[in-house]
Structure formats: C-alpha cells, structure tokens
Write an enzyme that holds these catalytic residues in place. Sequence first.
Site, PDB file in Angstrom:
ATOM      1  N   CYS A   1       0.866  -1.172   0.000  1.00 48.05           N
ATOM      2  CA  CYS A   1       0.000   0.000   0.000  1.00 48.05           C
ATOM      3  C   CYS A   1       0.905   1.225   0.000  1.00 48.05           C
ATOM      4  O   CYS A   1       2.123   1.095  -0.128  1.00 48.05           O
ATOM      5  CB  CYS A   1      -0.997   0.002   1.160  1.00 48.05           C
ATOM      6  SG  CYS A   1      -0.365   0.326   2.806  1.00 48.05           S
TER       7      CYS A   1
ATOM      8  N   HIS B   1      14.733 -13.298  12.467  1.00 52.00           N
ATOM      9  CA  HIS B   1      14.477 -13.119  13.890  1.00 52.00           C
ATOM     10  C   HIS B   1      13.007 -13.197  14.276  1.00 52.00           C
ATOM     11  O   HIS B   1      12.698 -13.535  15.422  1.00 52.00           O
ATOM     12  CB  HIS B   1      15.030 -11.774  14.365  1.00 52.00           C
ATOM     13  CG  HIS B   1      16.516 -11.713  14.314  1.00 52.00           C
ATOM     14  ND1 HIS B   1      17.216 -10.652  14.834  1.00 52.00           N
ATOM     15  CD2 HIS B   1      17.458 -12.556  13.807  1.00 52.00           C
ATOM     16  CE1 HIS B   1      18.518 -10.848  14.653  1.00 52.00           C
ATOM     17  NE2 HIS B   1      18.681 -11.995  14.028  1.00 52.00           N
TER      18      HIS B   1
END
Length: 144
Positions: free
Chosen positions: A67, A100
Amino acid sequence: MKSSIAIGADHAGFAYKQELVAYLEKEGYQVRDFGTYTEESTDYPDFAHPVATAVESGQFDQGILVCGSGNGVAITANKHQGIRAALCWLPELAALARQHNNANVLCLPERFVSPEVALECVKVFLATEFEGGRHQRRVGKMSC
C-alpha cells in the site's frame, strides 16, 4: 520447490503488485493475486484480510502486501492470530524480519521505496530462513 505466495494491494500499491506478480510467476512461484486489479481508489483491508487469511490457513506459504505507506496493510494483516506481518523498506529489514521474527507476510510502502528496492526486499524475504533458537522463544510469546 518454490513456495506459494498470496499477494494483494490497494490502489496505492497496485503498480508494484503488478510488477511483483510478473516477477514471481517468472521465477516459478505459485502466486494468487487477491487484488486490487486497477488504480481506482480502494480500501486496503479488503485485500489485506484475504491475503492474511490465505497464509494463516496454510493455503499459501507466505504473503506480500503493498500500500502507500505499508502501515495500513501491516496493521490489518497483524490482526490475524497466525500472521507476523513486517513492514520493510530495506532488504536488511526483510532479512531480519525472516531471521528473527519468522515473518510470514512482507508489507511494502510503494510511495517510499523504488521498484528496485521493493523487488530486492521480496527476493531477500523469500530467500531468508528463520533462525529459530532464541528467536523461537520470542516468536512464541507474540500471540495474545
């Protein structure tokens, strides 16, 4: 085997989504485009929710949302319990989101990155594995 990708965007992310779909299909990924299909003004949740649902249900391995700022689609996708959507504007962030955080949806801000950077973020996101270990413990604490 290449992973399956659910992809979606609102009007502000339409142009990059079109480029990314073409790239992913050329590279042999199974891709489902959840829209939008024009540059006419739309509401980002109408595309973020179906992409998030498709990934959360296991129908697709990963998702990509685009977006204008990336924030709207990221916030919307993260409402889904099984989604870890990461807003990335640098390839290094895409790598860390996977390594992570075990992110499963990449969110891109079309108005703030070049097409080349967006594509590099996608390449890195899809090529990077979750490291597990101490990160698994942290990811396990994310859900409410």
